[in-house]
Write an enzyme that holds these catalytic residues in place. Structure first.
Site, mmCIF file in Angstrom:
data_model
loop_
_atom_site.group_PDB
_atom_site.id
_atom_site.type_symbol
_atom_site.label_atom_id
_atom_site.label_comp_id
_atom_site.label_asym_id
_atom_site.label_seq_id
_atom_site.Cartn_x
_atom_site.Cartn_y
_atom_site.Cartn_z
ATOM 1 N N HIS A 140 0.817 -0.970 -0.002
ATOM 2 C CA HIS A 140 -0.039 0.090 0.009
ATOM 3 C C HIS A 140 0.780 1.069 -0.013
ATOM 4 O O HIS A 140 1.990 1.292 0.857
ATOM 5 C CB HIS A 140 -0.826 0.027 1.184
ATOM 6 C CG HIS A 140 -2.022 0.985 1.104
ATOM 7 N ND1 HIS A 140 -2.114 2.216 1.247
ATOM 8 C CD2 HIS A 140 -3.335 0.525 0.855
ATOM 9 C CE1 HIS A 140 -3.114 2.836 0.851
ATOM 10 N NE2 HIS A 140 -4.113 1.679 0.598
ATOM 11 N N PRO A 141 0.677 2.135 -0.831
ATOM 12 C CA PRO A 141 1.495 3.354 -1.101
ATOM 13 C C PRO A 141 1.182 4.476 -0.185
ATOM 14 O O PRO A 141 2.302 5.369 -0.061
ATOM 15 C CB PRO A 141 1.188 3.775 -2.617
ATOM 16 C CG PRO A 141 -0.338 3.430 -2.549
ATOM 17 C CD PRO A 141 -0.321 2.192 -1.754
ATOM 18 N N CYS A 142 0.343 4.213 0.916
ATOM 19 C CA CYS A 142 0.181 5.394 1.735
ATOM 20 C C CYS A 142 1.448 5.928 2.528
ATOM 21 O O CYS A 142 1.655 7.087 2.815
ATOM 22 C CB CYS A 142 -0.841 5.134 2.909
ATOM 23 S SG CYS A 142 -2.601 5.266 2.259
ATOM 24 N N GLY A 143 2.326 4.986 3.113
ATOM 25 C CA GLY A 143 3.296 5.459 3.875
ATOM 26 C C GLY A 143 4.490 5.467 3.205
ATOM 27 O O GLY A 143 5.710 5.816 3.851
#
Length: 69
Positions: free
Chosen positions: A14-17
């Site tokens: 997941h690219p969020c962080g």
């Protein structure tokens, strides 16, 4: 996690962080200047972290500034 269509285990990133932990990689001697980080250095750094999950090993020499033209 299980793939929604293949019903097999798969890796999902997941690219969020991503921006936060990539910033941590470039703190100190390798801190980005006003123009930012070179794309090749960013990608090699990203693969050196994420690739370990699937067994990809990036040679340390690829991150060494003296090897760049």
């Amino acid at each position: 996690m299980e793939h929604p269509y293949l019903n097999r285990p798969w890796y999902k990133l997941h690219p969020c962080g991503t921006s936060e932990w990539m910033l941590l990689l470039f703190l100190g001697n390798a801190a980005p200047d006003k123009q930012g980080v070179a794309v090749d250095k960013y990608l090699v750094s990203w693969f050196s972290v994420v690739g370990q999950v699937v067994g990809l090993r990036i040679p340390f020499e690829m991150l060494n500034d003296s090897n760049q033209p």
